[in-house]
Motif scaffolding. Structure first.
Motif, mmCIF file in Angstrom:
data_model
loop_
_atom_site.group_PDB
_atom_site.id
_atom_site.type_symbol
_atom_site.label_atom_id
_atom_site.label_comp_id
_atom_site.label_asym_id
_atom_site.label_seq_id
_atom_site.Cartn_x
_atom_site.Cartn_y
_atom_site.Cartn_z
ATOM 1 N N GLU A 1 0.788 -1.229 0.000
ATOM 2 C CA GLU A 1 0.000 0.000 0.000
ATOM 3 C C GLU A 1 0.826 1.287 0.000
ATOM 4 O OE1 GLU A 1 -2.786 -0.703 3.142
ATOM 5 O OE2 GLU A 1 -3.925 -2.155 1.936
ATOM 6 N N PRO A 2 2.028 1.336 0.603
ATOM 7 C CA PRO A 2 2.830 2.552 0.402
ATOM 8 C C PRO A 2 3.095 2.847 -1.080
ATOM 9 C CG PRO A 2 3.694 1.322 2.263
ATOM 10 C CD PRO A 2 2.639 0.457 1.623
ATOM 11 N N GLY A 3 3.402 1.812 -1.853
ATOM 12 C CA GLY A 3 3.591 2.007 -3.290
ATOM 13 C C GLY A 3 2.302 2.397 -3.982
ATOM 14 N N GLU A 4 1.179 1.776 -3.576
ATOM 15 C CA GLU A 4 -0.121 2.144 -4.147
ATOM 16 C C GLU A 4 -0.408 3.620 -3.883
ATOM 17 O OE1 GLU A 4 -2.056 0.293 -5.867
ATOM 18 O OE2 GLU A 4 -1.775 -1.817 -5.335
ATOM 19 N N ALA A 5 -0.137 4.041 -2.640
ATOM 20 C CA ALA A 5 -0.443 5.417 -2.255
ATOM 21 C C ALA A 5 0.386 6.410 -3.065
ATOM 22 C CB ALA A 5 -0.185 5.605 -0.760
ATOM 23 N N ASP B 1 18.443 -1.676 -4.649
ATOM 24 C CA ASP B 1 19.246 -2.407 -5.631
ATOM 25 C C ASP B 1 18.352 -3.186 -6.595
ATOM 26 O OD1 ASP B 1 21.595 -1.468 -4.585
ATOM 27 O OD2 ASP B 1 22.007 -3.242 -3.370
ATOM 28 N N ARG B 2 17.336 -3.894 -6.049
ATOM 29 C CA ARG B 2 16.394 -4.646 -6.896
ATOM 30 C C ARG B 2 15.710 -3.725 -7.885
ATOM 31 N NH1 ARG B 2 13.509 -9.478 -4.522
ATOM 32 N NH2 ARG B 2 11.614 -8.478 -5.281
ATOM 33 N N CYS B 3 15.320 -2.573 -7.406
ATOM 34 C CA CYS B 3 14.583 -1.618 -8.234
ATOM 35 C C CYS B 3 15.455 -1.091 -9.373
ATOM 36 C CB CYS B 3 14.089 -0.473 -7.350
ATOM 37 S SG CYS B 3 13.131 0.784 -8.194
ATOM 38 N N LEU B 4 16.732 -0.854 -9.075
ATOM 39 C CA LEU B 4 17.641 -0.272 -10.065
ATOM 40 C C LEU B 4 18.388 -1.315 -10.878
ATOM 41 C CD1 LEU B 4 19.146 2.659 -7.951
ATOM 42 C CD2 LEU B 4 17.245 2.735 -9.582
ATOM 43 N N GLY B 5 18.124 -2.601 -10.596
ATOM 44 C CA GLY B 5 18.771 -3.655 -11.357
ATOM 45 C C GLY B 5 20.228 -3.867 -10.996
ATOM 46 N N GLN C 1 16.718 -3.873 8.830
ATOM 47 C CA GLN C 1 15.790 -3.167 7.950
ATOM 48 C C GLN C 1 16.520 -2.164 7.067
ATOM 49 O OE1 GLN C 1 12.613 -0.428 9.379
ATOM 50 N NE2 GLN C 1 11.175 -1.901 8.459
ATOM 51 N N GLY C 2 17.581 -1.582 7.593
ATOM 52 C CA GLY C 2 18.396 -0.715 6.747
ATOM 53 C C GLY C 2 18.990 -1.477 5.577
ATOM 54 N N ASP C 3 19.464 -2.713 5.856
ATOM 55 C CA ASP C 3 19.967 -3.557 4.768
ATOM 56 C C ASP C 3 18.849 -3.908 3.790
ATOM 57 O OD1 ASP C 3 22.504 -3.502 5.842
ATOM 58 O OD2 ASP C 3 22.278 -5.407 6.916
ATOM 59 N N LEU C 4 17.652 -4.135 4.322
ATOM 60 C CA LEU C 4 16.508 -4.442 3.467
ATOM 61 C C LEU C 4 16.194 -3.256 2.556
ATOM 62 C CD1 LEU C 4 14.183 -6.578 2.956
ATOM 63 C CD2 LEU C 4 12.790 -5.117 4.451
ATOM 64 N N PHE C 5 16.208 -2.052 3.104
ATOM 65 C CA PHE C 5 15.949 -0.867 2.284
ATOM 66 C C PHE C 5 16.955 -0.762 1.144
ATOM 67 C CE2 PHE C 5 13.954 1.632 6.073
ATOM 68 C CZ PHE C 5 12.810 0.861 5.975
ATOM 69 N N ARG C 6 18.244 -0.954 1.469
ATOM 70 C CA ARG C 6 19.275 -0.859 0.428
ATOM 71 C C ARG C 6 19.109 -1.951 -0.620
ATOM 72 N NH1 ARG C 6 22.078 1.076 4.972
ATOM 73 N NH2 ARG C 6 22.533 -1.027 5.710
ATOM 74 N N HIS C 7 18.750 -3.165 -0.163
ATOM 75 C CA HIS C 7 18.542 -4.259 -1.109
ATOM 76 C C HIS C 7 17.332 -3.977 -2.003
ATOM 77 C CE1 HIS C 7 18.703 -8.292 -2.739
ATOM 78 N NE2 HIS C 7 17.433 -8.492 -2.407
ATOM 79 N N GLY D 1 11.766 -0.124 -3.630
ATOM 80 C CA GLY D 1 12.938 0.750 -3.699
ATOM 81 C C GLY D 1 12.572 2.180 -4.036
ATOM 82 N N ASP D 2 11.587 2.382 -4.898
ATOM 83 C CA ASP D 2 11.126 3.730 -5.222
ATOM 84 C C ASP D 2 10.545 4.418 -3.991
ATOM 85 O OD1 ASP D 2 11.711 3.606 -8.027
ATOM 86 O OD2 ASP D 2 9.929 2.355 -8.293
ATOM 87 N N VAL D 3 9.762 3.661 -3.230
ATOM 88 C CA VAL D 3 9.159 4.219 -2.010
ATOM 89 C C VAL D 3 10.251 4.673 -1.052
ATOM 90 C CG1 VAL D 3 7.723 3.729 0.001
ATOM 91 C CG2 VAL D 3 7.050 2.851 -2.243
ATOM 92 N N VAL D 4 11.272 3.824 -0.873
ATOM 93 C CA VAL D 4 12.378 4.176 0.020
ATOM 94 C C VAL D 4 13.079 5.442 -0.462
ATOM 95 C CG1 VAL D 4 14.651 3.423 0.835
ATOM 96 C CG2 VAL D 4 12.736 1.809 0.823
ATOM 97 N N ARG D 5 13.319 5.543 -1.761
ATOM 98 C CA ARG D 5 14.021 6.708 -2.295
ATOM 99 C C ARG D 5 13.180 7.981 -2.208
ATOM 100 N NH1 ARG D 5 16.238 5.988 -8.035
ATOM 101 N NH2 ARG D 5 14.279 4.901 -8.439
ATOM 102 N N LEU D 6 11.867 7.853 -2.298
ATOM 103 C CA LEU D 6 11.004 9.027 -2.273
ATOM 104 C C LEU D 6 10.716 9.523 -0.860
ATOM 105 C CD1 LEU D 6 8.427 8.045 -5.048
ATOM 106 C CD2 LEU D 6 9.961 10.016 -5.114
#
Length: 535
Positions: A148-152, A222-226, A213-219, A198-203
């Motif tokens: 839902e964060p991405g949906e929002a 990475d997934r988002c940017l390939g 969780q910090g590692d999860l955010f970075r991962h 990843g977009d949500v984290v960056r925005l």
């Protein structure tokens, strides 16, 4: 239905073909010549007098029946959505305290995802413009599932552009801290989404609750940017999934250990794609121990078609009928009816009947004599669920019969152009009663509410009407005129149209919603609460 309604904003390619269409309301003219008649200002779509609601009540009724992208019988989707947004923006500013209670209830009480996301974001937009605080908490409260964060954000970007106010960013970030876990990343971070984790984290730049969780955010970024920088040791579930994905395709059908699949955070949807073959009995049996309540409920037909054994089915049945499981899952009653109709095997009938009874514990036990009128007119035959398997009159019937089951002396009536009393059968389950109601009591014609009330009211202590309120006019402005003014009349509106079929006031109340919790308002009203809401 709860969530019948899925948030439908986060797609890479979206096209809205509905033109915005205003709700049409027609002034009722006086007759030419003769004595001047006193007439209402508006009429319903069936020509009966229509009564304008307060913005709060209109918003409440529309929200609890809100379906993104769906036409209603009398209202196009585009006009319906714009009316919803306008009401949200008005009430969020004029009654911020009420709105702050309404949005969390809409998501957690009524369990409506799309309506709560739109309400929170449009309300935040209006409050930021007006300088009203509180939008951060509103946005956070509306986001309760990890996608839902991405949906929002996808909704916001499409509606309001790339400038995201701080309260909205922070509200989304608060939700991310609660919701972003390894399993949720694997389940919900779809490459097909316009706004990925990843977009949500960056925005929004959320602050991690812990190092993992910090590692999860970075991962996620990475997934988002390939970018392939490997999976950190702090993310064991993601690592286990990567190892499982490396299994040769020809060997995957042999992986049936529930513990192995659980360590990799496999869902049944992920397993079906990973196996690259049909889900057979062995595959379902391996997944059932790790499946959530709703996933079990929606797959009963699949279990039968795959040939899942009776021992495993007994485990599923026990979970479905467990009161604690039902309470935790908070599945809307309509889901049980949908599962009951979809599942071909009689082995699910008893557990589903038990589950539905457990789900309706919040329906109040009403004393005295209760007249319950269920609208089965043609307009109530519109699809209630996205797949069209349930109709609006199904919802009306479920709740009407549930109230009857908890009432001391109920009278149940199906009404349309005519009306029929629905006889009670001692010891009958609610699901069996629904089958009997469907087979002989769906009338499917006009909406002669006044005539049904007049015919069947016989000194009852209260009247409950489940309807879309679009009554036909037969010379009477008030459909409940035959009920004495001291007797409470409760209208449950299931469609959320703009105009009502009767004025609200003392002992005349209009509510809405598909959550059984809403029925707790009856005792509250009768206890003297003049501003009664289910939140």
């Amino acid at each position: 239905m709860g969530d019948v309604l899925l948030a439908r904003f986060n797609f890479k390619v979206r096209e809205n073909r509905h033109e915005l269409e205003e709700v049409t309301v027609v002034p009722l003219r006086t007759a030419a010549g003769g004595a001047r008649r006193i007439v209402p200002q508006w009429v319903t779509e069936e020509g009966a007098p229509g009564f304008v609601r307060t913005p709060r009540l209109e918003l409440y009724l529309l929200a609890v029946s809100y379906m993104v992208g769906e036409d209603a019988f009398y209202e196009r989707a585009g006009g319906r959505h714009e009316r919803f947004r306008e009401l949200v923006r008005t009430v969020a500013v004029t009654d911020a305290e009420w709105f702050a209670r309404f949005v969390p209830w809409l998501r957690l009480g009524a369990m409506l995802r799309s309506a709560s996301v739109v309400a929170a974001l449009e309300g935040a937009y209006a409050q930021v413009q007006a300088g009203i605080p509180g939008s951060r908490a509103l946005v956070d409260a509306a986001l309760q599932r990890a996608d839902e964060p991405g949906e929002a954000l996808a909704y916001w970007l499409s509606r309001h552009g790339r400038t995201i106010p701080k309260p909205v960013k922070r509200g989304v970030a608060d939700a991310v801290r609660r919701l972003y876990t390894e399993k949720n990343l694997l389940k919900y971070d779809s490459a097909g989404a316009a706004v990925r984790f990843g977009d949500v984290v960056r925005l929004t730049h959320p602050v991690a609750v812990a190092p993992w969780q910090g590692d999860l955010f970075r991962h996620a970024v990475d997934r988002c940017l390939g970018r392939d920088r490997g999976v950190p040791d702090t993310l064991p579930v993601v690592r286990a999934r990567a190892e499982l994905m490396a299994t040769p395709v020809e060997q995957r059908r042999a992986v049936t250990d529930p513990a192995v699949l659980a360590r990799a955070g496999m869902t049944w949807e992920a397993l079906a794609g990973w196996r690259q073959s049909t889900m057979d009995a062995a595959a379902w049996t391996s997944m059932i121990p790790n499946m959530g309540y709703f996933a079990l409920l929606r797959n009963l037909r699949n279990f039968d078609e795959a040939g899942v054994g009776d021992d495993t089915a007994a485990v599923v049945a026990a979970r479905l009928s467990d009161p604690a499981e039902v309470a935790r899952a908070r599945v809307l009653p309509m889901r049980f009816l949908s599962a009951y109709r979809a599942a071909p095997s009689p082995r699910w009938a008893e557990p589903l009947a038990s589950a539905l009874q457990h789900a309706l514990v919040n329906v109040p036990a009403l004393d005295g004599r209760v007249l319950i009128l269920i609208d089965t007119s043609g307009s109530m035959s519109m699809p209630f669920s996205k797949d069209g398997s349930l109709l609006f009159w199904d919802a009306a019937a479920v709740f009407g019969l549930a109230v009857a089951a908890r009432a001391a002396e109920p009278t149940v009536v199906s009404f349309s152009t005519g009306s029929r009393a629905f006889p009670e059968v001692a010891g009958e389950s609610l699901l069996s009663g629904l089958d009997r109601f469907k087979d002989g009591y769906f009338l499917g014609q006009g909406t002669e509410t006044r005539a049904a009330v007049q015919r069947h009211y016989d000194g009852h202590d209260r009247v409950v009407i489940l309807t879309d309120e679009q009554a036909s006019w037969h010379g009477d402005r008030n459909v409940a005129a035959s009920v004495p003014g001291r007797v409470p009349v409760y209208t449950w509106n299931l469609a959320g149209y703009r105009l009502g079929h009767a004025p609200s006031g003392a002992h005349r109340h209009t509510f809405g919603g598909l959550s059984d919790a809403a029925f707790r308002m009856i005792p509250l009203v009768e206890a003297g609460d003049s501003d009664c809401w289910p939140f």
